[in-house]
Design an enzyme around this catalytic site. Structure first.
Site, PDB file in Angstrom:
ATOM      1  N   SER A  17      48.324  12.615  30.300  1.00  0.00           N
ATOM      2  CA  SER A  17      46.964  12.256  30.704  1.00  0.00           C
ATOM      3  C   SER A  17      46.923  11.616  32.097  1.00  0.00           C
ATOM      4  CB  SER A  17      46.371  11.295  29.676  1.00  0.00           C
ATOM      5  OG  SER A  17      47.188  10.146  29.547  1.00  0.00           O
ATOM      6  N   HIS A  63      52.682   4.080  27.934  1.00  0.00           N
ATOM      7  CA  HIS A  63      52.633   2.865  28.741  1.00  0.00           C
ATOM      8  C   HIS A  63      53.385   1.675  28.124  1.00  0.00           C
ATOM      9  CE1 HIS A  63      49.605   5.184  30.745  1.00  0.00           C
ATOM     10  NE2 HIS A  63      49.111   4.169  31.452  1.00  0.00           N
TER      11      HIS A  63
HETATM   12  N1  I24 Z   1      50.709   1.946  35.829  1.00  0.00           N
HETATM   13  C1  I24 Z   1      50.057   3.002  35.333  1.00  0.00           C
HETATM   14  N2  I24 Z   1      48.887   3.474  35.807  1.00  0.00           N
HETATM   15  C2  I24 Z   1      48.320   2.873  36.865  1.00  0.00           C
HETATM   16  C3  I24 Z   1      50.129   1.345  36.867  1.00  0.00           C
HETATM   17  C4  I24 Z   1      48.943   1.770  37.445  1.00  0.00           C
HETATM   18  N3  I24 Z   1      48.636   0.954  38.493  1.00  0.00           N
HETATM   19  C5  I24 Z   1      49.633   0.036  38.560  1.00  0.00           C
HETATM   20  N4  I24 Z   1      50.546   0.267  37.589  1.00  0.00           N
HETATM   21  N5  I24 Z   1      47.170   3.340  37.368  1.00  0.00           N
HETATM   22  O1  I24 Z   1      50.603   3.660  34.271  1.00  0.00           O
HETATM   23  C6  I24 Z   1      46.472   4.416  36.733  1.00  0.00           C
HETATM   24  C7  I24 Z   1      45.367   4.950  37.564  1.00  0.00           C
HETATM   25  N6  I24 Z   1      45.829   5.627  38.780  1.00  0.00           N
HETATM   26  C8  I24 Z   1      47.005   6.466  38.594  1.00  0.00           C
HETATM   27  C9  I24 Z   1      47.345   7.231  39.864  1.00  0.00           C
HETATM   28  O2  I24 Z   1      46.250   7.980  40.318  1.00  0.00           O
HETATM   29  C10 I24 Z   1      45.069   7.216  40.491  1.00  0.00           C
HETATM   30  C11 I24 Z   1      44.700   6.437  39.264  1.00  0.00           C
HETATM   31  C12 I24 Z   1      51.911   3.336  33.844  1.00  0.00           C
HETATM   32  C13 I24 Z   1      52.935   4.010  34.682  1.00  0.00           C
HETATM   33  C14 I24 Z   1      54.268   4.000  34.065  1.00  0.00           C
HETATM   34  C15 I24 Z   1      55.280   4.745  34.897  1.00  0.00           C
HETATM   35  C16 I24 Z   1      51.748  -0.514  37.286  1.00  0.00           C
HETATM   36  C17 I24 Z   1      53.014   0.203  37.707  1.00  0.00           C
HETATM   37  C18 I24 Z   1      53.290   0.460  39.033  1.00  0.00           C
HETATM   38  C19 I24 Z   1      54.476   1.106  39.423  1.00  0.00           C
HETATM   39  C20 I24 Z   1      55.373   1.514  38.445  1.00  0.00           C
HETATM   40  C21 I24 Z   1      55.118   1.263  37.112  1.00  0.00           C
HETATM   41  C22 I24 Z   1      53.939   0.604  36.751  1.00  0.00           C
HETATM   42  F1  I24 Z   1      52.416   0.073  39.965  1.00  0.00           F
HETATM   43  F2  I24 Z   1      53.659   0.376  35.485  1.00  0.00           F
HETATM   44  N1  DGL Z   2      49.439   8.794  27.799  1.00  0.00           N
HETATM   45  C1  DGL Z   2      48.651   8.132  26.763  1.00  0.00           C
HETATM   46  C2  DGL Z   2      49.461   8.057  25.462  1.00  0.00           C
HETATM   47  O1  DGL Z   2      50.661   8.108  25.451  1.00  0.00           O
HETATM   48  C3  DGL Z   2      48.212   6.744  27.192  1.00  0.00           C
HETATM   49  C4  DGL Z   2      47.159   6.745  28.265  1.00  0.00           C
HETATM   50  C5  DGL Z   2      45.863   7.388  27.825  1.00  0.00           C
HETATM   51  O2  DGL Z   2      45.141   6.828  26.960  1.00  0.00           O
HETATM   52  O3  DGL Z   2      45.584   8.466  28.310  1.00  0.00           O
HETATM   53  O4  DGL Z   2      48.883   7.950  24.405  1.00  0.00           O
END
Ligand code: I24
Ligand code: DGL
Length: 269
Positions: free
Chosen positions: A12, A187
């Site tokens: 997602s 996550h």
């Molecule tokens: N971790 C996730 N999604 C984000 C994030 C994060 N922002 C900071 N960190 N943003 O998921 C989601 C929305 N964005 C996504 C990119 O496109 C635009 C919208 C968990 C990721 C797990 C690998 C925290 C963060 C980070 C770096 C590495 C890991 C992490 F900044 F959790």
């Molecule tokens: N990737 C989703 C899951 O593992 C978490 C983020 C979402 O709600 O889309 O269920």
């Protein structure tokens, strides 16, 4: 024989990169294509029909890229879409739920297993079903944790706010005496230290990591692994959202240089 076709990963958003990180570690030779539907993330609160539709759109995009295997790296998508996608594709399709369920059944001694995930994952009952098909001996205690994904995505997953919310949310599981808890969401590995601290002496199962073990086994079983050669493995990343934000997170998390490509899937949502 060695098979150079890529393994496809869909999610997602960027959460599925927790599964990819494990794949880079366990399967360093494999070519990988990842597609994250960041524009429509999160899937967790969406109705099942919509998640199925979006998951098919991602699947069809990667099928065009000639993948040899599809990994549905998202728990919510796996919960509602794996069965029908698996049935219709000519290649092996792996979800993140069965490997996590299997590891939990193997790990539990008290036969009391907890499962946490998004609303969609928990509502589907997919983990309970998967565990029940392995054993009738275990009691399963499932809990939706809708606040956990937003904590990670707001970059607060190490904060005291995170500690408070995790402790409050997991309270209903605390008196269930589970000895094993499945992290049924991409996550949650980020929250692992806090979850471990709150739950105490409980074995945590990382579904994503377990899944890559299964992928590795299937590659060998079907004789489609990419055997070690002198070629540099290829990794391609696609996002339906901002490539800049995707690259920032992916670079940081995977510690490799990433330049994702933007694609559109279906309409606006
Ligand atoms: N971790 C996730 N999604 C984000 C994030 C994060 N922002 C900071 N960190 N943003 O998921 C989601 C929305 N964005 C996504 C990119 O496109 C635009 C919208 C968990 C990721 C797990 C690998 C925290 C963060 C980070 C770096 C590495 C890991 C992490 F900044 F959790
Ligand atoms: N990737 C989703 C899951 O593992 C978490 C983020 C979402 O709600 O889309 O269920």
């Amino acid at each position: 024989m060695s098979n150079e076709q890529p393994i496809g990963f869909i999610d997602s958003g960027v959460g599925g990169l927790t599964v990819v990180k494990e794949a880079l570690r366990q399967l360093p030779n494999e070519n990988i294509i990842y597609l994250g539907d960041t524009a429509r993330c999160p899937y967790g609160p969406r109705p099942a029909e919509q998640v199925i539709e979006f998951t098919w759109q991602m699947t069809n995009f990667l099928l065009d890229k000639k993948i040899k295997m599809l990994v549905i790296a998202c728990n919510t998508a796996t919960a509602v879409a794996l069965e029908e996608i698996k049935e219709k594709l000519p290649i092996p399709v792996v979800g993140v739920i069965l490997p996590g369920a299997r590891a939990a059944v193997k790990a539990t001694k008290s036969q009391r297993i907890g499962v946490i995930g998004t609303q969609g994952t928990i509502k589907s009952g997919a983990y309970e079903k998967a565990i029940r098909l392995k054993t009738s001996k275990s009691d399963v205690f499932s809990l939706a944790c809708p606040k956990f994904v937003p904590i990670v995505e707001s970059n607060e997953y190490r904060s005291s706010v995170a500690k408070k919310i995790v402790a409050e949310t997991l309270l209903p599981l605390k008196n269930k005496q589970v000895d094993t808890l499945v992290l049924g969401c991409t996550h949650y590995p980020l929250l692992r230290p806090i979850i471990q601290n709150v739950m105490g002496n409980v074995r945590l199962i990382d579904s994503g990591a377990e899944t890559v073990g299964e992928v590795s086994m299937l590659l060998d079983y079907f004789d489609i692994a990419h055997l070690s050669d002198n070629k540099k493995p290829q990794r391609a990343f696609y996002t339906t959202g901002s490539t800049r934000l995707f690259d920032e997170i992916a670079n940081d998390w995977l510690d490799i240089e990433i330049a994702a490509k933007h694609i559109d899937l279906g309409g606006k949502n």
